[in-house]
Design an enzyme around this catalytic site. Structure first.
Site, short mmCIF file in Angstrom:
data_model
loop_
_atom_site.label_atom_id
_atom_site.label_comp_id
_atom_site.label_asym_id
_atom_site.label_seq_id
_atom_site.Cartn_x
_atom_site.Cartn_y
_atom_site.Cartn_z
N ASP A 296 0.85 -1.19 0.00
CA ASP A 296 0.00 0.00 0.00
C ASP A 296 0.89 1.23 0.00
O ASP A 296 1.25 1.77 1.05
CB ASP A 296 -0.91 -0.03 1.23
N VAL A 297 1.25 1.68 -1.22
CA VAL A 297 2.18 2.80 -1.36
C VAL A 297 1.50 4.05 -1.91
O VAL A 297 2.03 5.14 -1.82
CB VAL A 297 3.38 2.42 -2.25
N LYS A 298 0.34 3.88 -2.53
CA LYS A 298 -0.48 4.99 -3.05
C LYS A 298 0.32 6.01 -3.84
O LYS A 298 0.17 7.22 -3.67
CB LYS A 298 -1.24 5.68 -1.91
N ARG A 299 1.17 5.53 -4.73
CA ARG A 299 1.96 6.45 -5.54
C ARG A 299 1.06 7.12 -6.59
O ARG A 299 0.12 6.51 -7.09
CB ARG A 299 3.12 5.71 -6.21
#
Length: 297
Positions: A95-98
């Site tokens: 879950d990095v939401k780049r």
């Protein structure tokens, strides 16, 4: 994504979130390790092993923020946690939401789909524009990776942007969903042997009316479903979102912190005498209970 879809059918839809903050581990256990980071890694590995033993989940989601907050050693723990998940035979969702453009987006894709932090699936934020998605899509084609795009998140503030009405009709999230459908159709046309697009959607389970609308609107897209448990989402809403293409339901604190409410551990809590095995077993029991709840058993 197709491997994850199959795993969800075989082992149930639960995704265990390893959003492991040191504060989730009892103080007396933390003192047994030379660093907080080593304690977090040990706890993560214990949970991974027990989930595998019990067949209670189909995947793990690792929220990078908790590891970034622990500095350089924390990022080493992040990489080792990804490896432990994958070595155990699970799909790792990071879950990095780049959400950036051009060369920066390409660099983010390389960072999380290759090298020290290589994972299977990541989360992506599309709100700088749909060109943010292109580099990640290319990795899906070339390396068999996948990504979940933020569509309808589980936080109250999602009304500030996602739910805003567009002048030409529909909401911002509907515009995003239409683009996901377009990419998904292109990918499935290019790879007709696949039954699942590598592009999924993040759809929170905190609003029943939206759950039905979105599941019907995107029947062929696999969902990552946050909001279950600690955020107030329930199994009934999840059941709607798990129809058709299906999905995986994330639970983090409800599993990681299960020991805090576990009646069988009350005496040990009062005596400040918990062990790593105690809290890991409590997490394992919570995972089994969550799986049963999601499956309506």
């Amino acid at each position: 994504m197709e491997i994850l879809k199959d795993a969800a059918r075989k082992f149930g839809p639960l995704c265990v979130g390893l959003d492991t903050d040191p504060s989730y581990i009892p103080e007396n256990i933390l003192k047994q390790f030379s660093t907080l980071q080593q304690a977090v890694l040990a706890y993560n590995k214990e949970i991974i092993n027990r989930v595998k033993r019990d067949n209670s989940a189909c995947c793990f989601k690792i929220q990078i923020a908790y590891y970034e907050a622990m500095g350089l050693e924390g990022m080493s723990v992040y990489a080792q946690t990804i490896k432990a998940v994958r070595d155990a035979g699970f799909i790792a969702i990071c879950d990095v939401k780049r959400g950036d453009i051009a060369a920066s987006a390409s660099a983010y894709a390389r960072a999380h789909f290759s090298g020290d932090f290589e994972t299977d699936i990541i989360t992506v934020n599309p709100y700088m524009g749909f060109d943010t998605l292109k580099p990640f899509t290319e990795f899906c084609r070339e390396k068999g990776k996948g990504y979940f795009v933020l569509l309808r998140t589980s936080n109250p503030g999602m009304v500030d942007i996602e739910q805003q009405e567009l002048s030409n009709g529909g909401r911002v999230l509907d515009k995003t969903g239409a683009e996901l459908s377009r990419i998904s159709s292109e990918m499935k046309a290019a790879y007709p042997e696949q039954t699942c697009s590598p592009v999924g959607a993040v759809v929170g389970c905190t609003e029943e009316s939206d759950a039905r609308l979105l599941r019907d609107a995107y029947p062929d897209i696999f969902f990552l479903i946050p909001g279950y448990g600690a955020q107030g989402g329930d199994a009934k809403i999840c059941a709607t979102l798990l129809e058709k293409a299906g999905g995986t339901v994330n639970s983090s604190r409800g599993i990681l912190c299960a020991w805090k409410k576990d009646a069988s551990l009350e005496a040990k809590r009062n005596e400040n005498n918990l062990t790593m095995e105690d809290i890991a077993e409590s997490a394992a029991r919570a995972a089994v209970a969550s799986k049963k709840d999601l499956l309506g058993k």
